[in-house]
Design an enzyme around this catalytic site. Structure first.
Site, PDB file in Angstrom:
ATOM      1  N   ARG A 270       0.809  -1.218   0.000  1.00  0.00           N
ATOM      2  CA  ARG A 270       0.000   0.000   0.000  1.00  0.00           C
ATOM      3  C   ARG A 270       0.843   1.270   0.000  1.00  0.00           C
ATOM      4  O   ARG A 270       0.556   2.208  -0.739  1.00  0.00           O
ATOM      5  CB  ARG A 270      -0.881  -0.015   1.262  1.00  0.00           C
ATOM      6  CG  ARG A 270      -1.955   1.043   1.299  1.00  0.00           C
ATOM      7  CD  ARG A 270      -2.588   1.113   2.699  1.00  0.00           C
ATOM      8  NE  ARG A 270      -3.017  -0.186   3.189  1.00  0.00           N
ATOM      9  CZ  ARG A 270      -4.177  -0.767   2.901  1.00  0.00           C
ATOM     10  NH1 ARG A 270      -5.043  -0.144   2.146  1.00  0.00           N
ATOM     11  NH2 ARG A 270      -4.474  -1.963   3.382  1.00  0.00           N
TER      12      ARG A 270
ATOM     13  N   ARG B 103     -13.238  -1.912  -2.057  1.00  0.00           N
ATOM     14  CA  ARG B 103     -12.829  -1.628  -0.677  1.00  0.00           C
ATOM     15  C   ARG B 103     -13.909  -0.944   0.173  1.00  0.00           C
ATOM     16  O   ARG B 103     -14.086  -1.304   1.333  1.00  0.00           O
ATOM     17  CB  ARG B 103     -11.519  -0.828  -0.644  1.00  0.00           C
ATOM     18  CG  ARG B 103     -10.320  -1.640  -1.174  1.00  0.00           C
ATOM     19  CD  ARG B 103      -9.015  -0.881  -1.026  1.00  0.00           C
ATOM     20  NE  ARG B 103      -8.613  -0.734   0.354  1.00  0.00           N
ATOM     21  CZ  ARG B 103      -8.670   0.383   1.044  1.00  0.00           C
ATOM     22  NH1 ARG B 103      -9.081   1.498   0.486  1.00  0.00           N
ATOM     23  NH2 ARG B 103      -8.310   0.413   2.305  1.00  0.00           N
TER      24      ARG B 103
ATOM     25  N   CYS C 180     -25.695  -3.803  -9.183  1.00  0.00           N
ATOM     26  CA  CYS C 180     -27.000  -4.070  -8.592  1.00  0.00           C
ATOM     27  C   CYS C 180     -26.885  -4.590  -7.172  1.00  0.00           C
ATOM     28  O   CYS C 180     -27.183  -5.749  -6.884  1.00  0.00           O
ATOM     29  CB  CYS C 180     -27.778  -5.022  -9.482  1.00  0.00           C
ATOM     30  SG  CYS C 180     -28.121  -4.250 -11.056  1.00  0.00           S
TER      31      CYS C 180
ATOM     32  N   TYR D 174      -4.908  -2.248  -3.759  1.00  0.00           N
ATOM     33  CA  TYR D 174      -6.092  -3.094  -3.540  1.00  0.00           C
ATOM     34  C   TYR D 174      -7.339  -2.535  -4.230  1.00  0.00           C
ATOM     35  O   TYR D 174      -8.452  -2.706  -3.766  1.00  0.00           O
ATOM     36  CB  TYR D 174      -6.327  -3.322  -2.027  1.00  0.00           C
ATOM     37  CG  TYR D 174      -5.064  -3.790  -1.349  1.00  0.00           C
ATOM     38  CD1 TYR D 174      -4.589  -5.078  -1.567  1.00  0.00           C
ATOM     39  CD2 TYR D 174      -4.310  -2.950  -0.539  1.00  0.00           C
ATOM     40  CE1 TYR D 174      -3.395  -5.500  -1.003  1.00  0.00           C
ATOM     41  CE2 TYR D 174      -3.110  -3.368   0.040  1.00  0.00           C
ATOM     42  CZ  TYR D 174      -2.673  -4.643  -0.192  1.00  0.00           C
ATOM     43  OH  TYR D 174      -1.498  -5.066   0.361  1.00  0.00           O
TER      44      TYR D 174
HETATM   45  C1  LIG Z   1      -0.383  -7.863   2.232  1.00  0.00           C
HETATM   46  C2  LIG Z   1       0.993  -8.201   2.641  1.00  0.00           C
HETATM   47  C3  LIG Z   1       1.994  -7.245   2.593  1.00  0.00           C
HETATM   48  C4  LIG Z   1       1.732  -5.803   2.193  1.00  0.00           C
HETATM   49  O1  LIG Z   1       0.888  -5.150   3.049  1.00  0.00           O
HETATM   50  P1  LIG Z   1       0.624  -3.552   2.857  1.00  0.00           P
HETATM   51  O2  LIG Z   1      -0.316  -3.228   3.937  1.00  0.00           O
HETATM   52  O3  LIG Z   1       0.019  -3.397   1.505  1.00  0.00           O
HETATM   53  O4  LIG Z   1       1.937  -2.885   2.965  1.00  0.00           O
HETATM   54  C5  LIG Z   1       3.274  -7.632   2.927  1.00  0.00           C
HETATM   55  N1  LIG Z   1       3.565  -8.901   3.300  1.00  0.00           N
HETATM   56  C6  LIG Z   1       2.617  -9.856   3.355  1.00  0.00           C
HETATM   57  C7  LIG Z   1       2.991 -11.216   3.757  1.00  0.00           C
HETATM   58  C8  LIG Z   1       1.310  -9.547   3.031  1.00  0.00           C
HETATM   59  O5  LIG Z   1       0.375 -10.494   3.113  1.00  0.00           O
END
Ligand SMILES: *Cc1c(COP(=O)(O)O)cnc(C)c1O
Length: 434
Positions: free
Chosen positions: A293, A330, A361, A390
């Protein structure tokens, strides 16, 4: 209105991103459309790498590709010298197709299949993050059959669960991921890995949550992992070369969010690890992280065209756009909040409060509740900010809506990196019954 990265408003009141007018982008590519400000992604990537460098710690910054995966983003991450965290055969395939260096690919996930593991081994990925005993057995078997060594990190659950604004410490963590650090599972996994001929255990991994705004959880997790590693060093002679602290760094979606700079997470993690290892006379391990993210989230903007509207007198005004939960699930999935503006009237002051509905819908198909906006009419463009993580990666074809295209913008130029799905694409997998 908070504008992210290169976003600005030109003299015609149009929202510009990467030096390109979003009104022009809508004309050229249609809506809904995903726009990525790639200069901002590069800046974030460099920020993480430089912090490690400044503090003299060996590191790998692996982009968690589930946040947004396609060949172009993998190529961009390769250009920036990042590694890649993939969690499925599909992400791995895409990364290899984008010619991402396989030795910098890390394979995560709680239920990797035999064929996914075989593909990873045959393509010589850098390491596999083993999640559970089933996988450990499977990987021992496959590596022995193929007589191929594989580097492994063990994913542990340190008993720290981080939420957006708080974290909880639990003795016995209730999570589907990883080997429990408290109850001896992780220790057993270490023993089994060390006994396995073709598994080369290089370290430990944890990922404590997402959209986290504090460093406390990361620091506690780091300390806990070093503490256990020290025990295992004495008991089994195992010293971790790598401590992977996962991702989860929070970003600003709305004015309610107040993230700390990404470099601060890294600095505090490093300090905690340094302190713990030097106290015990251990070697400083490499520190790996997996941001998703925080690399791509605020670089993404969704552009829609406003269509119908409905006023429920005294209650609410709905404005509907030409996308919705099919391109951004989301808000429906976890009440995610966003800020938005009218891209072709980006300099107009808000005069109205409206709620933005999608066209699917489902009553739950809402993108934003109670958004202050200038008076909008059909045909205006709505830009929703911070949809880079996401968003597209969770897009779906509910109601048989084609998934939108994605463009990268930088230095006044736009590049289409995912084309819009067509109706033919939607029916491409279908077979006639008769
Ligand atoms: C989802 C995930 C991330 C990344 O998470 P962010 O919140 O997008 O930074 C990193 N490592 C693992 C194992 C994950 O499942």
């Amino acid at each position: 209105m908070h504008l992210h990265g290169s976003a600005e408003v030109n003299q015609n009141g149009e929202l510009m991103i990467g030096g390109v007018s979003t009104v022009d982008l809508a004309k050229q590519y249609g809506t809904p459309l995903y726009i990525y400000d790639t200069a901002l992604i590069r800046e974030r990537a460099k920020g993480f790498k430089e912090t490690f460098k400044e503090l003299g710690v060996k590191a790998e910054v692996a982009y968690a590709s589930k946040a947004f995966s396609c060949m172009a983003i993998f190529q961009l991450m390769k250009e920036e010298g990042l590694s890649l965290d993939v969690v499925s055969g599909g992400e791995l395939y895409t990364a290899l197709k984008a010619q991402f260096p396989s030795e910098r690919i890390h394979f995560n996930g709680n239920n990797k299949s035999r064929s996914e593991l075989i593909t990873a081994i045959e393509n010589k990925v850098g390491c596999i993050v083993v999640d559970n005993f089933h996988e450990l057995r499977l990987l021992s078997e496959i590596t022995a059959e193929k007589k191929r060594k594989m580097k492994v990190l063990l994913r542990v659950t340190p008993g720290i669960e981080a939420h957006t604004h708080d974290y909880i410490l639990t003795g016995q963590e209730d999570s589907k991921f990883g080997f429990d650090l408290q109850n001896g599972q992780a220790e057993k996994a270490v023993k089994l890995s060390l006994e396995s001929e073709y598994i080369e255990l290089i370290g430990l991994h944890c990922h404590i949550g997402s959209q986290i705004f504090e460093t406390t959880g990361f620091i506690l997790a780091a300390r806990k992992m070093i503490e256990k590693a020290a025990e295992w060093q004495t008991a089994y002679g195992f010293t971790p070369d790598v401590i992977n602290l996962g991702g989860g760094f929070g970003i600003r979606y709305t004015q309610e969010d107040d993230p700390i700079p990404p470099s601060q997470y890294v600095k505090e993690m490093i300090l905690a690890v340094k302190e713990e290892v030097s106290r015990r006379g251990m070697e400083m391990p490499e520190i790996w992280i997996e941001p998703g993210r925080s690399l791509v989230g605020d670089a993404g903007t969704s552009l829609y065209t406003i269509g119908s509207s409905k006023e429920v007198p005294g209650i609410r005004k709905y404005l509907a756009v030409d996308g919705g939960m099919s391109d951004n699930i989301r808000p429906a999935l976890y009440r995610a909040k966003y800020e938005a503006l009218i891209a072709n009237k980006a300099d107009a002051a808000p005069e109205d409060t409206v709620s933005i509905a999608g066209k699917c819908c489902e009553s739950g198909d809402m993108l934003i509740w109670d958004l202050p906006l200038p008076i909008a009419e059909a045909g205006d463009l709505l830009a929703v900010f911070c949809t880079g993580a996401y968003g597209y990666s969770m897009a779906n074809n509910y109601n048989r809506l084609p998934r939108p295209p994605v463009v990268f913008v930088e230095n006044g130029k736009a590049k289409l990196v995912i084309r819009r799905e067509t109706y033919q694409d939607l029916a491409a997998l279908d077979e006639y019954l008769t």
